[in-house]
Design a protein around this motif. Structure first.
Motif, PDB file in Angstrom:
ATOM      1  N   VAL A   1      58.291-109.713 -92.826  1.00 29.46           N
ATOM      2  CA  VAL A   1      56.955-108.840 -92.209  1.00 29.46           C
ATOM      3  C   VAL A   1      56.053-108.350 -93.219  1.00 29.46           C
ATOM      4  CG1 VAL A   1      58.252-108.243 -90.171  1.00 29.46           C
ATOM      5  CG2 VAL A   1      58.312-106.469 -92.155  1.00 29.46           C
ATOM      6  N   ILE A   2      54.848-108.055 -92.627  1.00 29.44           N
ATOM      7  CA  ILE A   2      53.816-107.420 -93.649  1.00 29.44           C
ATOM      8  C   ILE A   2      53.304-106.175 -92.675  1.00 29.44           C
ATOM      9  CG2 ILE A   2      53.283-109.231 -94.647  1.00 29.44           C
ATOM     10  CD1 ILE A   2      50.752-109.620 -92.940  1.00 29.44           C
ATOM     11  N   GLY A   3      53.016-105.273 -93.672  1.00 29.07           N
ATOM     12  CA  GLY A   3      52.355-104.057 -93.148  1.00 29.07           C
ATOM     13  C   GLY A   3      51.019-103.785 -93.863  1.00 29.07           C
ATOM     14  N   ALA A   4      49.993-103.526 -93.211  1.00 25.60           N
ATOM     15  CA  ALA A   4      48.595-103.370 -93.842  1.00 25.60           C
ATOM     16  C   ALA A   4      48.040-101.971 -93.052  1.00 25.60           C
ATOM     17  CB  ALA A   4      47.509-104.540 -93.629  1.00 25.60           C
TER      18      ALA A   4
ATOM     19  N   LEU B   1      42.561-101.328 -97.186  1.00 25.02           N
ATOM     20  CA  LEU B   1      44.144-101.034 -96.770  1.00 25.02           C
ATOM     21  C   LEU B   1      44.968-101.617 -97.924  1.00 25.02           C
ATOM     22  CD1 LEU B   1      43.559-103.308 -93.552  1.00 25.02           C
ATOM     23  CD2 LEU B   1      43.227-100.768 -93.925  1.00 25.02           C
ATOM     24  N   HIS B   2      46.198-100.923 -97.632  1.00 24.81           N
ATOM     25  CA  HIS B   2      47.285-101.140 -98.610  1.00 24.81           C
ATOM     26  C   HIS B   2      48.274-102.321 -97.960  1.00 24.81           C
ATOM     27  CE1 HIS B   2      46.048 -97.554-100.480  1.00 24.81           C
ATOM     28  NE2 HIS B   2      47.080 -97.773-101.715  1.00 24.81           N
ATOM     29  N   VAL B   3      48.900-103.087 -98.610  1.00 28.79           N
ATOM     30  CA  VAL B   3      49.669-103.969 -97.741  1.00 28.79           C
ATOM     31  C   VAL B   3      50.993-103.742 -98.281  1.00 28.79           C
ATOM     32  CG1 VAL B   3      50.176-106.620 -97.661  1.00 28.79           C
ATOM     33  CG2 VAL B   3      47.923-105.465 -97.507  1.00 28.79           C
ATOM     34  N   VAL B   4      51.966-103.941 -97.547  1.00 27.84           N
ATOM     35  CA  VAL B   4      53.521-103.809 -98.018  1.00 27.84           C
ATOM     36  C   VAL B   4      54.342-104.955 -97.183  1.00 27.84           C
ATOM     37  CG1 VAL B   4      54.121-102.398 -96.066  1.00 27.84           C
ATOM     38  CG2 VAL B   4      55.698-102.166 -97.889  1.00 27.84           C
ATOM     39  N   ALA B   5      55.432-105.322 -98.042  1.00 24.39           N
ATOM     40  CA  ALA B   5      55.896-106.498 -97.321  1.00 24.39           C
ATOM     41  C   ALA B   5      57.337-106.556 -98.104  1.00 24.39           C
ATOM     42  CB  ALA B   5      55.348-107.826 -97.910  1.00 24.39           C
ATOM     43  N   PRO B   6      58.185-107.358 -97.813  1.00 23.94           N
ATOM     44  CA  PRO B   6      59.825-107.145 -98.630  1.00 23.94           C
ATOM     45  C   PRO B   6      59.744-107.598 -99.827  1.00 23.94           C
ATOM     46  CG  PRO B   6      59.874-108.466 -96.312  1.00 23.94           C
ATOM     47  CD  PRO B   6      58.469-108.121 -96.512  1.00 23.94           C
ATOM     48  N   GLY B   7      60.273-107.037-100.500  1.00 22.23           N
ATOM     49  CA  GLY B   7      60.561-107.623-101.901  1.00 22.23           C
ATOM     50  C   GLY B   7      59.715-106.826-102.923  1.00 22.23           C
ATOM     51  N   LYS B   8      59.579-107.306-103.983  1.00 16.96           N
ATOM     52  CA  LYS B   8      58.565-106.577-105.301  1.00 16.96           C
ATOM     53  C   LYS B   8      57.247-107.104-105.322  1.00 16.96           C
ATOM     54  CE  LYS B   8      58.988-106.303-110.101  1.00 16.96           C
ATOM     55  NZ  LYS B   8      60.112-106.645-111.450  1.00 16.96           N
TER      56      LYS B   8
ATOM     57  N   SER C   1      57.761-115.425-100.073  1.00 24.45           N
ATOM     58  CA  SER C   1      56.790-114.739-100.681  1.00 24.45           C
ATOM     59  C   SER C   1      55.671-114.152 -99.624  1.00 24.45           C
ATOM     60  CB  SER C   1      56.439-115.243-101.744  1.00 24.45           C
ATOM     61  OG  SER C   1      57.270-115.266-102.941  1.00 24.45           O
ATOM     62  N   PHE C   2      54.829-113.351 -99.889  1.00 25.40           N
ATOM     63  CA  PHE C   2      53.657-113.274 -98.876  1.00 25.40           C
ATOM     64  C   PHE C   2      52.654-112.929 -99.733  1.00 25.40           C
ATOM     65  CE2 PHE C   2      56.576-111.981 -95.443  1.00 25.40           C
ATOM     66  CZ  PHE C   2      55.808-112.657 -94.471  1.00 25.40           C
TER      67      PHE C   2
ATOM     68  N   VAL D   1      47.810-103.423 -89.400  1.00 24.40           N
ATOM     69  CA  VAL D   1      48.293-104.633 -89.216  1.00 24.40           C
ATOM     70  C   VAL D   1      49.960-104.628 -89.276  1.00 24.40           C
ATOM     71  CG1 VAL D   1      48.411-107.211 -89.510  1.00 24.40           C
ATOM     72  CG2 VAL D   1      46.107-106.105 -89.612  1.00 24.40           C
ATOM     73  N   PHE D   2      50.665-104.672 -88.457  1.00 27.91           N
ATOM     74  CA  PHE D   2      52.155-104.676 -88.690  1.00 27.91           C
ATOM     75  C   PHE D   2      52.931-105.853 -88.152  1.00 27.91           C
ATOM     76  CE2 PHE D   2      51.321-100.209 -89.123  1.00 27.91           C
ATOM     77  CZ  PHE D   2      51.689 -99.961 -90.254  1.00 27.91           C
ATOM     78  N   GLY D   3      53.822-106.617 -88.906  1.00 24.33           N
ATOM     79  CA  GLY D   3      54.608-107.756 -88.300  1.00 24.33           C
ATOM     80  C   GLY D   3      55.813-106.777 -87.516  1.00 24.33           C
ATOM     81  N   ASP D   4      56.243-107.449 -86.517  1.00 30.54           N
ATOM     82  CA  ASP D   4      57.113-106.830 -85.250  1.00 30.54           C
ATOM     83  C   ASP D   4      57.948-107.780 -85.077  1.00 30.54           C
ATOM     84  OD1 ASP D   4      58.556-104.390 -84.665  1.00 30.54           O
ATOM     85  OD2 ASP D   4      57.335-104.693 -82.567  1.00 30.54           O
ATOM     86  N   ASN D   5      58.850-108.618 -85.914  1.00 28.04           N
ATOM     87  CA  ASN D   5      59.369-110.127 -85.554  1.00 28.04           C
ATOM     88  C   ASN D   5      60.622-109.897 -84.719  1.00 28.04           C
ATOM     89  OD1 ASN D   5      57.279-110.791 -87.138  1.00 28.04           O
ATOM     90  ND2 ASN D   5      58.957-111.699 -88.904  1.00 28.04           N
TER      91      ASN D   5
END
Length: 348
Positions: A206-209, A171-178, A162-163, A136-140
């Motif tokens: 965005v998010i990525g999973a 799955l691993h999840v990644v997003a902006p920030g910390k 925040s997400f 799953v990927f945000g593509d804004n």
């Protein structure tokens, strides 16, 4: 961003953006997203913090760009709020007891929530990646966040974000920030929370999973601050990514710091993804197209370009789309400048 014709597309889309009615301003978003184990329907809840300025009366409205999803409720801590939908999104009436005016220009913060569900028709890619694994990927970019997030979707409307993402356990999840935390939930699922405390444009929220191998490169040291540099890659492509396009990921940031100033975020994550673009400069979480990894033809130029965007485009953002040439122009220029600093004039 580095893709043929993308600048032209953005300029063609640069009709006056529908922004916030009255003077209401979004200062922070907190998105809670539940990703499905299968299929493409998501559930979401957006908590939206507001500030405002006095413009001749105690009532105001908030327009949120949001299309293609079902809105289940809009509310404040005091109860439900009326809203109306149109082709661009929703308009929320803010009653007097939600936004409390004070003397002077600035008004106290208020918050509303939007609960929704549905299958995003764009902006959030859900399916199989080039390796056949579920992702799953945000593509804004440029104005596609509105297909899965209720936002003020124009470049100058920056906010902190925040997400909180609940995803299948594998799955691993990644997003902006910390990264704030990662905790198991029911049914073998895991909740990931990421927080970006610097205001960023919505096209970078965005998010990525997916199933990633995360490699840690040498961090950047700024006095007492340590800036982690990570490469998030599909396991099959990790060794290639570390040894070819990202082998000097740290040095690229260090050159920009010498030329411009400190890196503007807490960390930098380079992420292999299903973005439709060659690279997308999401603040602190750059997404790169997966195909060049798989075909072993990805070069360092796109890394230099997208890293430069962290300063120009993300930290310093055009007010609206007609000014996009400033962001792309600086990133293209510093791609060459960084290359010359690392390799001399032969880079050209």
């Amino acid at each position: 961003m580095r893709t043929g014709g993308s600048l032209l597309v953005a300029l063609l889309l640069a009709a006056p953006a529908v922004g916030q009615a009255g003077a209401t301003k979004v200062t922070n978003y907190f998105f809670m997203i539940s990703l499905p184990d299968s299929g493409t329907e998501i559930r979401g809840k957006a908590s939206i913090d507001l500030g405002a300025r006095v413009v001749g009366g105690p009532h105001d409205t908030l327009r949120l760009h949001f299309v293609g999803m079902t809105v289940d409720a809009v509310a404040t801590p005091l109860g439900p709020l009326p809203f109306r939908a149109d082709s661009a999104g929703i308009v929320v009436a803010l009653p007097e007891n939600v936004v409390t005016f004070s003397r002077g220009d600035v008004v106290g913060l208020a918050s509303i929530t939007v609960e929704y569900h549905g299958t995003p028709r764009d902006g959030l890619i859900i399916g199989a990646n080039a390796r056949g694994a579920r992702v799953v990927f945000g593509d804004n970019w440029p104005e596609r966040a509105r297909n899965w997030l209720p936002v003020v979707d124009r470049p100058g409307a920056k906010a902190t974000v925040s997400f909180s993402v609940e995803a299948p356990g594998g799955l691993h999840v990644v997003a902006p920030g910390k990264a704030v935390y990662r905790r198991p939930t029911d049914g073998g699922r895991v909740r990931w929370v990421w927080q970006e405390r610097h205001p960023i444009p919505t096209y970078t929220m965005v998010i990525g999973a997916g199933k990633f191998t995360v490699s840690k490169h040498r961090p950047v040291i700024n006095g007492r601050d340590t800036i982690p540099i990570e490469v998030w890659t599909y396991p099959e492509d990790s060794a290639y990514a570390d040894s070819v396009p990202f082998r000097r990921a740290t040095e690229i940031v260090e050159v920009m710091q010498r030329l411009i100033g400190p890196y503007p975020y807490e960390n930098l994550k380079h992420v292999q993804s299903s973005t439709r673009f060659g690279g997308m400069e999401n603040a602190s979480a750059i997404f790169y197209a997966e195909k060049p990894y798989v075909e072993r033809r990805m070069g360092e130029g796109v890394v230099r370009h997208e890293t430069a965007h962290q300063w120009f485009g993300d930290a310093v953002t055009p007010r609206d789309w007609p000014h996009l040439w400033l962001s792309e122009g600086f990133a293209t220029y510093f791609d060459a400048v960084i290359g010359a600093a690392l390799d001399g004039d032969t880079v050209l």
